[in-house]
Write an enzyme that holds these catalytic residues in place. Sequence first.
Site, PDB file in Angstrom:
ATOM      1  CG  ASN A 129      -1.678   1.641 -17.282  1.00  0.00           C
ATOM      2  OD1 ASN A 129      -0.952   0.844 -16.710  1.00  0.00           O
ATOM      3  ND2 ASN A 129      -1.924   2.849 -16.813  1.00  0.00           N
ATOM      4  CE1 TYR A 145      -5.739   2.969 -23.267  1.00  0.00           C
ATOM      5  CE2 TYR A 145      -4.163   3.206 -21.470  1.00  0.00           C
ATOM      6  CZ  TYR A 145      -5.458   3.317 -21.960  1.00  0.00           C
ATOM      7  OH  TYR A 145      -6.469   3.748 -21.148  1.00  0.00           O
TER       8      TYR A 145
HETATM    9  C1  LIG Z   1      -8.091   9.996 -13.513  1.00  0.00           C
HETATM   10  C2  LIG Z   1      -6.954   9.091 -13.884  1.00  0.00           C
HETATM   11  C3  LIG Z   1      -6.423   9.139 -15.146  1.00  0.00           C
HETATM   12  C4  LIG Z   1      -5.308   8.351 -15.495  1.00  0.00           C
HETATM   13  N1  LIG Z   1      -4.743   8.489 -16.728  1.00  0.00           N
HETATM   14  C5  LIG Z   1      -3.551   7.901 -16.991  1.00  0.00           C
HETATM   15  C6  LIG Z   1      -2.831   8.221 -18.168  1.00  0.00           C
HETATM   16  O1  LIG Z   1      -3.219   9.054 -19.004  1.00  0.00           O
HETATM   17  N2  LIG Z   1      -1.654   7.587 -18.366  1.00  0.00           N
HETATM   18  C7  LIG Z   1      -1.158   6.661 -17.470  1.00  0.00           C
HETATM   19  O2  LIG Z   1      -0.072   6.121 -17.689  1.00  0.00           O
HETATM   20  N3  LIG Z   1      -1.830   6.348 -16.351  1.00  0.00           N
HETATM   21  C8  LIG Z   1      -2.984   6.969 -16.073  1.00  0.00           C
HETATM   22  N4  LIG Z   1      -3.630   6.723 -14.884  1.00  0.00           N
HETATM   23  C9  LIG Z   1      -3.012   5.825 -13.895  1.00  0.00           C
HETATM   24  C10 LIG Z   1      -2.192   6.617 -12.877  1.00  0.00           C
HETATM   25  O3  LIG Z   1      -1.060   7.225 -13.478  1.00  0.00           O
HETATM   26  C11 LIG Z   1      -1.714   5.728 -11.723  1.00  0.00           C
HETATM   27  O4  LIG Z   1      -1.002   4.640 -12.244  1.00  0.00           O
HETATM   28  C12 LIG Z   1      -2.851   5.193 -10.853  1.00  0.00           C
HETATM   29  O5  LIG Z   1      -3.814   6.199 -10.563  1.00  0.00           O
HETATM   30  C13 LIG Z   1      -2.332   4.651  -9.514  1.00  0.00           C
HETATM   31  O6  LIG Z   1      -1.627   5.673  -8.805  1.00  0.00           O
HETATM   32  P1  LIG Z   1      -2.237   6.365  -7.485  1.00  0.00           P
HETATM   33  O7  LIG Z   1      -2.542   5.236  -6.522  1.00  0.00           O
HETATM   34  O8  LIG Z   1      -1.154   7.266  -6.971  1.00  0.00           O
HETATM   35  O9  LIG Z   1      -3.478   7.083  -7.891  1.00  0.00           O
HETATM   36  C14 LIG Z   1      -4.758   7.464 -14.534  1.00  0.00           C
HETATM   37  C15 LIG Z   1      -5.344   7.383 -13.262  1.00  0.00           C
HETATM   38  C16 LIG Z   1      -6.412   8.186 -12.930  1.00  0.00           C
HETATM   39  C17 LIG Z   1      -6.978   8.130 -11.524  1.00  0.00           C
END
Ligand SMILES: Cc1cc2nc3c(=O)[nH]c(=O)nc-3n(C[C@H](O)[C@H](O)[C@H](O)COP(=O)(O)O)c2cc1C
Length: 358
Positions: A168, A170
């Site tokens: 992502n 970083y």
């Molecule tokens: C509120 C929020 C915070 C997130 N923070 C992180 C994080 O700290 N680390 C990370 O690897 N991905 C983070 N993500 C990405 C999620 O882990 C995930 O990849 C993304 O939401 C897609 O999955 P989903 O469709 O099941 O929501 C975050 C996503 C959301 C919605």
Amino acid sequence: MGDLTLKNRVIMAPMTRNRADNKENAPTNIHITYYEQRRSAGLIITEGSQVSERAVGYINTPGIYSEAQVEGWRKVTEAVHEQDGKIFIQLWHCGSISHPKFHNGEKPLAPSAVNPNIKIFTPEGEEDTLEPMSMSIPEIKETVQEFKKAAKNAKDAGFDGIELHSSNGYLFHQFFNSNSNTRTDEYGGSIPNRARFLFEVIEAVGEIWPENRIGVRLNPSLNEAFGIIANPETIPTFDYIIEKLNGYDLAYLHLSEPFTDVSKIDYLEPNIAKHYRPIYQGTLMINNGFDQEKGNKVIEEGTADLVSFAKLFISNPDLPERFRAHAPLAEWDSDTFYTSGEKGYTDYPSMEKKIENQ
Ligand SMILES: Cc1cc2nc3c(=O)[nH]c(=O)nc-3n(C[C@H](O)[C@H](O)[C@H](O)COP(=O)(O)O)c2cc1C
């Protein structure tokens, strides 16, 4: 998964929630409640937790470098373990996705002085990122040691394992990408050089944890998000990294399907699990946009071993139980993803609670 037996394949994906709004950026009582409520996940992966002060890029995110933070996390792991849950901590360094306001006026550290050109939240509200400072070799080595120390702290705090947030956009991702990494030393240029920092960190944290308690997260087709612009070298870089990860007996490799539509970009891979399943020999976890049906399908097809769910876990603390019961799912409220306090954090009811209250 490694030497751990998970109670199901429904994994809680890491999610930053910005609730560590105290001077120490330590987890608090509401973190205990939040994670404990989600204990029925096969595995909880915590929010990204900075490995040092230099790693910070957001307001009120928890760390895992100070005594108070370790104490706070210990209470979280104890609560999850008491309920027979399993929990890994995600170790995070934001690199250029940060601001001098987090670092007493000093520029954030990154592989090269390349501005990711995105908006971020500083203590004073939304601001543009700036050009970061290119890390010296001693600074890179020091950062590797910060990950090692954080891995040790994670062990002291009682976690079952660690996940490296090499995803992502970083710090790790900034090293992988040839637009954000323009170095000409052994950390830049060739694909092995751009991957070097990740493998140095894996080796370092591998001195603290058995390899089968270390997870690695990657988002190979990330493009035009989190400051990353992909290019024709991107997929060959991830192919190299993932091939090389076969040399480690990791707990899992956590991959994301593309965050944006890449179907018309011929040098990017639109089907991440399908592309990497034949390449990666260990446990493969897949994420992004899954629901119960899609999750079952990917497991049945054998394209992944585990599925991680993020947003669904925000609003459905007992997600695996709801899947089992084919119960209705609650909607998440994105307005409270990154706010403070209990609202939108610990106040989503479980199925039982809902029935009691009806
Ligand atoms: C509120 C929020 C915070 C997130 N923070 C992180 C994080 O700290 N680390 C990370 O690897 N991905 C983070 N993500 C990405 C999620 O882990 C995930 O990849 C993304 O939401 C897609 O999955 P989903 O469709 O099941 O929501 C975050 C996503 C959301 C919605």
